[in-house]
Design an enzyme around this catalytic site. Structure first.
Site, PDB file in Angstrom:
ATOM      1  N   ALA A  68       0.833  -1.200   0.000  1.00 36.93           N
ATOM      2  CA  ALA A  68       0.000   0.000   0.000  1.00 36.93           C
ATOM      3  C   ALA A  68       0.866   1.248   0.000  1.00 36.93           C
ATOM      4  N   GLN A  69       1.082   1.768  -1.176  1.00 31.76           N
ATOM      5  CA  GLN A  69       1.932   2.952  -1.325  1.00 31.76           C
ATOM      6  C   GLN A  69       1.135   4.128  -1.896  1.00 31.76           C
ATOM      7  N   TYR A 206      12.737   1.083  -2.165  1.00 30.50           N
ATOM      8  CA  TYR A 206      11.919   0.952  -3.377  1.00 30.50           C
ATOM      9  C   TYR A 206      12.202  -0.345  -4.131  1.00 30.50           C
ATOM     10  N   HIS A 314       4.437  -0.163 -23.428  1.00 28.49           N
ATOM     11  CA  HIS A 314       3.849   0.654 -24.495  1.00 28.49           C
ATOM     12  C   HIS A 314       3.737  -0.165 -25.782  1.00 28.49           C
ATOM     13  N   GLU A 352       3.182   0.582 -11.275  1.00 25.21           N
ATOM     14  CA  GLU A 352       4.632   0.468 -11.056  1.00 25.21           C
ATOM     15  C   GLU A 352       5.407   1.589 -11.742  1.00 25.21           C
ATOM     16  N   GLU A 354       4.186   5.407 -13.803  1.00 28.03           N
ATOM     17  CA  GLU A 354       3.571   5.844 -15.063  1.00 28.03           C
ATOM     18  C   GLU A 354       4.692   5.935 -16.125  1.00 28.03           C
ATOM     19  N   ARG A 454      13.994   6.122 -25.216  1.00 24.29           N
ATOM     20  CA  ARG A 454      13.467   5.105 -26.146  1.00 24.29           C
ATOM     21  C   ARG A 454      14.574   4.601 -27.071  1.00 24.29           C
TER      22      ARG A 454
HETATM   23  C1  LIG Z   1       1.531 -12.596 -16.933  1.00 27.09           C
HETATM   24  C2  LIG Z   1       1.738 -11.144 -16.541  1.00 27.09           C
HETATM   25  C3  LIG Z   1       2.935 -10.932 -15.615  1.00 27.09           C
HETATM   26  C4  LIG Z   1       3.207  -9.464 -15.422  1.00 27.09           C
HETATM   27  C5  LIG Z   1       4.484  -9.251 -14.609  1.00 27.09           C
HETATM   28  C6  LIG Z   1       4.257  -9.221 -13.174  1.00 27.09           C
HETATM   29  C7  LIG Z   1       3.290  -8.147 -12.782  1.00 27.09           C
HETATM   30  C8  LIG Z   1       2.695  -8.482 -11.488  1.00 27.09           C
HETATM   31  C9  LIG Z   1       1.365  -7.819 -11.351  1.00 27.09           C
HETATM   32  C10 LIG Z   1       1.496  -6.733 -10.398  1.00 27.09           C
HETATM   33  C11 LIG Z   1       0.193  -6.084 -10.185  1.00 27.09           C
HETATM   34  C12 LIG Z   1       0.287  -4.633 -10.092  1.00 27.09           C
HETATM   35  C13 LIG Z   1       1.254  -4.132  -9.056  1.00 27.09           C
HETATM   36  C14 LIG Z   1       1.329  -2.685  -9.112  1.00 27.09           C
HETATM   37  C15 LIG Z   1       1.930  -2.188  -7.862  1.00 27.09           C
HETATM   38  C16 LIG Z   1       2.184  -0.716  -7.868  1.00 27.09           C
HETATM   39  O1  LIG Z   1       1.857   0.011  -8.754  1.00 27.09           O
HETATM   40  S1  LIG Z   1       3.010  -0.180  -6.473  1.00 27.09           S
HETATM   41  C17 LIG Z   1       3.220   1.541  -6.691  1.00 27.09           C
HETATM   42  C18 LIG Z   1       4.245   1.857  -7.737  1.00 27.09           C
HETATM   43  N1  LIG Z   1       4.523   3.244  -7.692  1.00 27.09           N
HETATM   44  C19 LIG Z   1       5.434   3.805  -8.436  1.00 27.09           C
HETATM   45  O2  LIG Z   1       6.057   3.161  -9.259  1.00 27.09           O
HETATM   46  C20 LIG Z   1       5.672   5.235  -8.181  1.00 27.09           C
HETATM   47  C21 LIG Z   1       6.542   5.881  -9.220  1.00 27.09           C
HETATM   48  N2  LIG Z   1       7.376   6.878  -8.617  1.00 27.09           N
HETATM   49  C22 LIG Z   1       8.671   6.601  -8.223  1.00 27.09           C
HETATM   50  O3  LIG Z   1       9.153   5.477  -8.306  1.00 27.09           O
HETATM   51  C23 LIG Z   1       9.468   7.725  -7.668  1.00 27.09           C
HETATM   52  O4  LIG Z   1       8.757   8.651  -7.037  1.00 27.09           O
HETATM   53  C24 LIG Z   1      10.295   8.443  -8.749  1.00 27.09           C
HETATM   54  C25 LIG Z   1       9.410   8.991  -9.839  1.00 27.09           C
HETATM   55  C26 LIG Z   1      11.236   7.403  -9.315  1.00 27.09           C
HETATM   56  C27 LIG Z   1      11.099   9.606  -8.124  1.00 27.09           C
HETATM   57  O5  LIG Z   1      11.408   9.274  -6.826  1.00 27.09           O
HETATM   58  P1  LIG Z   1      11.764  10.331  -5.688  1.00 27.09           P
HETATM   59  O6  LIG Z   1      11.681   9.647  -4.385  1.00 27.09           O
HETATM   60  O7  LIG Z   1      10.992  11.577  -5.886  1.00 27.09           O
HETATM   61  O8  LIG Z   1      13.222  10.471  -6.042  1.00 27.09           O
HETATM   62  P2  LIG Z   1      14.115  11.771  -6.148  1.00 27.09           P
HETATM   63  O9  LIG Z   1      14.309  12.401  -4.845  1.00 27.09           O
HETATM   64  O10 LIG Z   1      13.615  12.567  -7.311  1.00 27.09           O
HETATM   65  O11 LIG Z   1      15.479  11.072  -6.427  1.00 27.09           O
HETATM   66  C28 LIG Z   1      15.646  10.553  -7.547  1.00 27.09           C
HETATM   67  C29 LIG Z   1      16.946   9.780  -7.354  1.00 27.09           C
HETATM   68  O12 LIG Z   1      16.637   8.527  -6.801  1.00 27.09           O
HETATM   69  C30 LIG Z   1      16.930   7.517  -7.747  1.00 27.09           C
HETATM   70  N3  LIG Z   1      15.873   6.522  -7.667  1.00 27.09           N
HETATM   71  C31 LIG Z   1      14.541   6.716  -7.732  1.00 27.09           C
HETATM   72  N4  LIG Z   1      13.917   5.527  -7.619  1.00 27.09           N
HETATM   73  C32 LIG Z   1      14.867   4.608  -7.448  1.00 27.09           C
HETATM   74  C33 LIG Z   1      14.836   3.204  -7.282  1.00 27.09           C
HETATM   75  N5  LIG Z   1      13.684   2.526  -7.269  1.00 27.09           N
HETATM   76  N6  LIG Z   1      16.000   2.565  -7.146  1.00 27.09           N
HETATM   77  C34 LIG Z   1      17.165   3.231  -7.191  1.00 27.09           C
HETATM   78  N7  LIG Z   1      17.261   4.556  -7.351  1.00 27.09           N
HETATM   79  C35 LIG Z   1      16.124   5.228  -7.481  1.00 27.09           C
HETATM   80  C36 LIG Z   1      16.962   8.242  -9.077  1.00 27.09           C
HETATM   81  O13 LIG Z   1      17.730   7.584 -10.034  1.00 27.09           O
HETATM   82  C37 LIG Z   1      17.558   9.559  -8.696  1.00 27.09           C
HETATM   83  O14 LIG Z   1      18.951   9.411  -8.559  1.00 27.09           O
HETATM   84  P3  LIG Z   1      19.901  10.688  -8.811  1.00 27.09           P
HETATM   85  O15 LIG Z   1      19.706  11.055 -10.242  1.00 27.09           O
HETATM   86  O16 LIG Z   1      19.452  11.786  -7.901  1.00 27.09           O
HETATM   87  O17 LIG Z   1      21.245  10.157  -8.511  1.00 27.09           O
HETATM   88  C1  LIG Z   2      -4.070  -1.805 -12.202  1.00 23.33           C
HETATM   89  C2  LIG Z   2      -3.334  -0.972 -11.186  1.00 23.33           C
HETATM   90  C3  LIG Z   2      -2.807  -1.600 -10.078  1.00 23.33           C
HETATM   91  C4  LIG Z   2      -2.150  -0.854  -9.105  1.00 23.33           C
HETATM   92  N1  LIG Z   2      -1.677  -1.481  -7.983  1.00 23.33           N
HETATM   93  C5  LIG Z   2      -1.085  -0.763  -7.026  1.00 23.33           C
HETATM   94  C6  LIG Z   2      -0.626  -1.395  -5.824  1.00 23.33           C
HETATM   95  O1  LIG Z   2      -0.742  -2.595  -5.643  1.00 23.33           O
HETATM   96  N2  LIG Z   2      -0.060  -0.628  -4.862  1.00 23.33           N
HETATM   97  C7  LIG Z   2       0.090   0.705  -5.013  1.00 23.33           C
HETATM   98  O2  LIG Z   2       0.614   1.333  -4.101  1.00 23.33           O
HETATM   99  N3  LIG Z   2      -0.309   1.333  -6.135  1.00 23.33           N
HETATM  100  C8  LIG Z   2      -0.895   0.641  -7.136  1.00 23.33           C
HETATM  101  N4  LIG Z   2      -1.310   1.267  -8.290  1.00 23.33           N
HETATM  102  C9  LIG Z   2      -1.111   2.708  -8.445  1.00 23.33           C
HETATM  103  C10 LIG Z   2      -0.051   3.040  -9.489  1.00 23.33           C
HETATM  104  O3  LIG Z   2       1.234   2.653  -9.051  1.00 23.33           O
HETATM  105  C11 LIG Z   2      -0.107   4.525  -9.794  1.00 23.33           C
HETATM  106  O4  LIG Z   2      -1.360   4.801 -10.372  1.00 23.33           O
HETATM  107  C12 LIG Z   2       1.022   4.920 -10.746  1.00 23.33           C
HETATM  108  O5  LIG Z   2       2.268   4.869 -10.085  1.00 23.33           O
HETATM  109  C13 LIG Z   2       0.806   6.298 -11.377  1.00 23.33           C
HETATM  110  O6  LIG Z   2       0.647   7.265 -10.414  1.00 23.33           O
HETATM  111  P1  LIG Z   2      -0.599   8.295 -10.452  1.00 23.33           P
HETATM  112  O7  LIG Z   2      -1.828   7.487 -10.498  1.00 23.33           O
HETATM  113  O8  LIG Z   2      -0.393   9.230  -9.328  1.00 23.33           O
HETATM  114  O9  LIG Z   2      -0.445   9.040 -11.820  1.00 23.33           O
HETATM  115  P2  LIG Z   2      -0.096  10.568 -12.025  1.00 23.33           P
HETATM  116  O10 LIG Z   2       1.311  10.795 -11.582  1.00 23.33           O
HETATM  117  O11 LIG Z   2      -1.125  11.446 -11.449  1.00 23.33           O
HETATM  118  O12 LIG Z   2      -0.133  10.619 -13.611  1.00 23.33           O
HETATM  119  C14 LIG Z   2      -0.998  11.466 -14.381  1.00 23.33           C
HETATM  120  C15 LIG Z   2      -0.199  12.063 -15.543  1.00 23.33           C
HETATM  121  O13 LIG Z   2       0.760  12.963 -15.031  1.00 23.33           O
HETATM  122  C16 LIG Z   2       2.029  12.715 -15.602  1.00 23.33           C
HETATM  123  N5  LIG Z   2       3.095  13.036 -14.656  1.00 23.33           N
HETATM  124  C17 LIG Z   2       3.091  12.882 -13.312  1.00 23.33           C
HETATM  125  N6  LIG Z   2       4.258  13.262 -12.781  1.00 23.33           N
HETATM  126  C18 LIG Z   2       5.023  13.674 -13.791  1.00 23.33           C
HETATM  127  C19 LIG Z   2       6.356  14.184 -13.881  1.00 23.33           C
HETATM  128  N7  LIG Z   2       7.115  14.336 -12.812  1.00 23.33           N
HETATM  129  N8  LIG Z   2       6.828  14.507 -15.099  1.00 23.33           N
HETATM  130  C20 LIG Z   2       6.058  14.333 -16.199  1.00 23.33           C
HETATM  131  N9  LIG Z   2       4.803  13.859 -16.176  1.00 23.33           N
HETATM  132  C21 LIG Z   2       4.286  13.532 -14.987  1.00 23.33           C
HETATM  133  C22 LIG Z   2       2.015  11.233 -15.933  1.00 23.33           C
HETATM  134  O14 LIG Z   2       2.952  10.926 -16.946  1.00 23.33           O
HETATM  135  C23 LIG Z   2       0.566  11.030 -16.366  1.00 23.33           C
HETATM  136  O15 LIG Z   2       0.475  11.328 -17.744  1.00 23.33           O
HETATM  137  C24 LIG Z   2      -1.987   0.548  -9.272  1.00 23.33           C
HETATM  138  C25 LIG Z   2      -2.518   1.168 -10.410  1.00 23.33           C
HETATM  139  C26 LIG Z   2      -3.185   0.422 -11.362  1.00 23.33           C
HETATM  140  C27 LIG Z   2      -3.755   1.124 -12.561  1.00 23.33           C
END
Ligand SMILES: CCCCCCCCCCCCCCCC(=O)SCCNC(=O)CCNC(=O)[C@H](O)C(C)(C)COP(=O)(O)OP(=O)(O)OC[C@H]1O[C@@H](n2cnc3c(N)ncnc32)[C@H](O)[C@@H]1OP(=O)(O)O
Ligand SMILES: Cc1cc2nc3c(=O)[nH]c(=O)nc-3n(C[C@H](O)[C@H](O)[C@H](O)COP(=O)(O)OP(=O)(O)OC[C@H]3O[C@@H](n4cnc5c(N)ncnc54)[C@H](O)[C@@H]3O)c2cc1C
Length: 593
Positions: A68-69, A206, A314, A352, A354, A454
């Protein structure tokens, strides 16, 4: 002698996943997040003592946990998560709180109804200071009654685009107390008196996200290979129109347009599969290194996993849609299986991380490399990015005979990635010299930054594909895969032709050469296409598709499928006479007057 069927070993990850897959389909199940994110978090973020306590119970399914993030207000920008975990040294507990509506956890899979525990990301406060988001292992529901514990509001977020077998949920905390040791303490710690001990790398929390990003690459390969299997098989039984007038209707797979629509998806599926294996190995190696105190590979792994995740999801989304359209009207029916596969696959463009945000993360890494190049530094023996430091040939050589192992095609991809990376870096510097601050300049360059990522990812995927095919010793298998490789490489050349033509690196003539190589590859693949997809050995129950049946008996089964629809249980729907029948009857009466 008859043997009793072997029971599934629930602690064996592969056995359990396979069982889940075949019994529950592909759109998710109540244990998905437990297996894919909660257990990896325990493995990588819990200290030894916590692992001893939590891991056997987790593996044995004594509880179900989720991750839960994301909150209603923030998913991408983790710095702005609002849930707080405030340490109280008097009781040695954390107090979890959701201060606003937007701080409500929103989206976590299996949170709504299934899970009784969660890895909760919350802003850690101790001794009056915030230390950023940290993971906590929190009990949400009573282990016997399954009712939410005091102070916890939890539920399902409602129907979604797809994956409706997963109970994505919401969660609020009202000053819920949880023991100090529920904080994951492998990397960062809070000592009993409240002192904070920082981790060696502040993004180690992370790691579960990195794991899934890496796993998604193979997941997208799976989706593309499954859907191209459906499209190839159906196209091999579907006859429509003639190529030679009077010669009879042909299989639609004989049309070049059909091959051009489907075969590149097959080739991309294979490319993703090979890079998926690579990134998973890199993940495992990096986690081992971290356990041994070496964090040097973390940025590389993060950059590659973000870029691959964004590009493969994509392309899978586009490719699945091509496969659907290639099956005409029947492709739009749920009998095709496409709606199921499509709605599951496209979720990965968002979850995981956007996709745009992920592309920009990789670009951040590329900009550091560009800076080093412009400063005249040497490469650091890093297989993934070193090519950026080297000068390639000044002109494209894809039509030259010197080609061994497609070096000339790879050089073209490398050229584009290098040029795009350096050009956008120079623009970033220039904008700052003109007075923009770094963040503003970054936003002004964002589209070009994504293009650099890309191009870099394309180079990586292509190089991995070439290298892996080169390793194959069975010549008959190798020759079939080489046809797919040829198609993949030249298809990608035409996909990025604008970039290659833009600076005069590639000539119009060479672009035409690439197209010719595509058509040549399509022709070579056609006779083997059905055998290729059959060799993946997907079971019919995996495909969920009448069109993609292995035995090819599509039409009789399509009719059976339609006849089994609930609407066809009776010839006349029970409410017919009440509404439509009545309406028509009244209209007929009126026209008689
Ligand atoms: C048959 C089908 C199978 C499919 C296959 C299995 C699928 C199985 C199903 C699962 C079902 C759905 C499961 C969904 C589960 C969720 O969706 S969980 C929620 C996922 N949420 C996200 O991904 C959130 C996205 N946002 C982020 O990761 C971070 O906020 C951002 C955008 C990377 C920026 O992070 P921040 O804390 O604001 O970091 P910031 O202070 O800006 O620092 C960035 C620095 O940290 C580093 N950094 C950031 N993140 C990381 C990291 N993770 N590690 C290392 N360094 C990092 C950067 O490289 C940068 O380094 P420097 O350039 O400064 O040296
Ligand atoms: C099917 C599904 C399962 C999920 N499962 C989980 C889960 O198990 N646990 C969990 O914690 N979360 C989960 N999520 C949430 C998911 O991880 C988030 O929805 C995802 O990380 C995108 O964040 P957001 O919804 O805040 O999008 P937003 O960040 O609000 O995105 C909206 C738009 O803004 C743009 N944008 C945002 N920030 C920037 C930036 N810095 N620069 C440029 N463009 C930007 C994006 O590109 C996008 O076009 C799930 C989501 C889905 C759809």
């Amino acid at each position: 002698m008859e043997h009793a069927p072997k029971a599934i070993d629930v602690t064996n990850d592969v056995e359990m996943r396979t069982f889940n897959f075949f019994t529950m389909g592909i759109d998710g199940h109540p244990l998905g997040l437990h297996l894919d994110m909660a257990i990896p978090t325990i493995l990588n973020n819990a200290d030894e003592e916590q692992q001893k306590d939590w891991l056997p119970k987790a593996a044995n399914r004594e509880f179900i946990a989720t991750y839960a993030q994301t909150e209603m207000g923030h998913g991408t920008n983790l710095k702005k998560l609002e849930t707080t975990a405030t340490y109280d040294p008097k009781t040695q507990e954390f107090v979890l709180n959701s201060p606003t509506i937007t701080s409500t956890k929103w989206w976590p899979g299996n949170l709504g109804k299934s899970s009784n525990y969660a890895v909760v990301m919350a802003q850690l406060y101790t001794q009056g200071k915030c230390h950023g988001a940290h993971p906590f292992f929190v009990q949400l529901r009573d282990l016997n009654t399954h009712k939410p514990l005091k102070g916890i509001t939890v539920g399902d977020i409602g129907p979604k685009f797809g994956m409706n077998t997963v109970d994505n949920g919401f969660l609020q905390f009202d000053h819920v107390r949880t023991p100090r040791r529920s904080m994951f303490m492998k990397h960062a710690k809070v000592l009993p008196d409240g002192r904070y001990v920082p981790p060696v790398h502040d993004k180690l929390n992370y790691s579960a996200m990195v794991f899934i990003r890496a796993a998604i690459v193979s997941g997208m390969a799976y989706h593309l290979l499954v859907t191209s299997t459906i499209a190839v098989r159906y196209s091999a039984i579907r006859r429509q129109g003639e190529i030679t007038p009077g010669a009879g209707e042909v299989k639609v797979l004989d049309y070049q347009t059909q091959q051009h629509r489907i075969f590149p998806q097959l080739a991309r599926g294979l490319a993703f599969r090979l890079s998926g294996q690579y990134i998973m190995k890199l993940y495992t190696q990096t986690m081992d290194d971290i356990r041994n105190g070496d964090i040097s590979a973390v940025p590389d792994l993060h950059a590659l996993s973000c870029g691959l995740k964004a590009v493969t999801t994509h392309h899978a989304a586009l490719g699945l849609e091509q496969c659907r359209m290639a099956c005409g009207g029947h492709g739009y029916s749920q009998a095709s299986g496409f709606p199921l596969h499509y709605s599951v696959a496209v979720g990965a463009c968002t979850y995981e991380g956007e996709n745009m945000v992920m592309l920009l993360q990789t670009a951040r890494h590329l900009m550091k490399i560009a800076k080093a190049i412009r400063a005249g530094q040497s490469p650091k023996s890093n297989k993934i990015v070193d090519y950026l430091f080297h000068k390639g040939p000044p002109k494209c050589l894809i039509d030259q005979a010197y080609d061994t192992n497609y070096r000339n095609v790879l050089e073209s991809f490398e050229h584009l990635a290098r040029r795009q990376t350096l050009e956008v870096y120079d623009k970033l510097v220039q904008l700052q010299q003109q007075g923009r601050n770094y963040e503003q300049a970054w936003n002004d360059c964002a589209v070009e930054l994504c293009k650099a990522t890309r191009a870099h990812v394309r180079t990586f995927l292509a190089r991995t594909f070439v290298e892996e095919i080169d390793k194959i010793s069975d010549l008959s298998i190798k020759s079939v895969l080489q046809d797919l490789l040829q198609l993949y490489l030249y298809y990608e050349v035409t996909e990025c032709a604008t970039g290659l033509l833009e600076d005069g690196f590639m000539t119009g003539q060479q672009h035409k050469y690439a197209k010719k190589k595509i058509y040549e590859a399509l022709e070579k693949i056609r006779p083997n296409a059905v055998s290729i997809v059959d060799s993946f050995d997907f079971q019919d129950r995996e495909l969920h598709s009448v069109l993609g049946r292995r035995d090819g008996n599509v039409y009789e089964n399509l009719l059976k499928w339609a006849q089994s629809s609930p609407l066809n249980k009776t010839d006349v729907l029970p409410f017919h006479h009440k509404y439509l029948g009545k309406m028509m009857e009244e209209a007929r009466q009126r026209s008689k007057i």
